[in-house]
Motif scaffolding. Sequence first.
Motif: not given
Length: 153
Positions: A1-17
């Motif tokens: 899965m490309a970074f463009d296709q990551i869900s908003l929740k996934g992006r938020a979790l990546r930031l929170l990590a």
Amino acid sequence: MAFDQISLKGRALRLLAGREHSRAELQRKLSAHETEPGELAQALDELEAKGFINEQRVLESVLHRRSARLGASRVRQELQAKGLDPQAVAEAVAGLQGSEEARAREVWRKRFAAPPADAAERAKQMRFLLTRGFGAEVVRRVVRGVPLDDSEG
């Protein structure tokens, strides 16, 4: 899965990590990736309900990371920029006031080995502490070398 296709929740979790983020910070950082209105708010609501977003943890994290090197006014600025509750920010900053002079002395001691030799050096040392958010009276006392005394003021 490309970074463009990551869900908003996934992006938020990546930031929170990486570090604690407030809801307002996540909203600001992720709003450009929202494809449908309300999608981001729903994702953030879910993360908040599960305890991934916690404003108290954000507050404590900033205090822990920054208070040793910064004065109360700079810490207040950073907390306000994160969109945290003004009352919680005021209480946290009030807790820092008691240790302001001791923290300023430690920052000064790490940066400058000796008291200023002349007016230019004194101004440089004062600017250094002021830009880090320490109060003017505290800065004057530290740079002048007035000993820390609890019986005064």
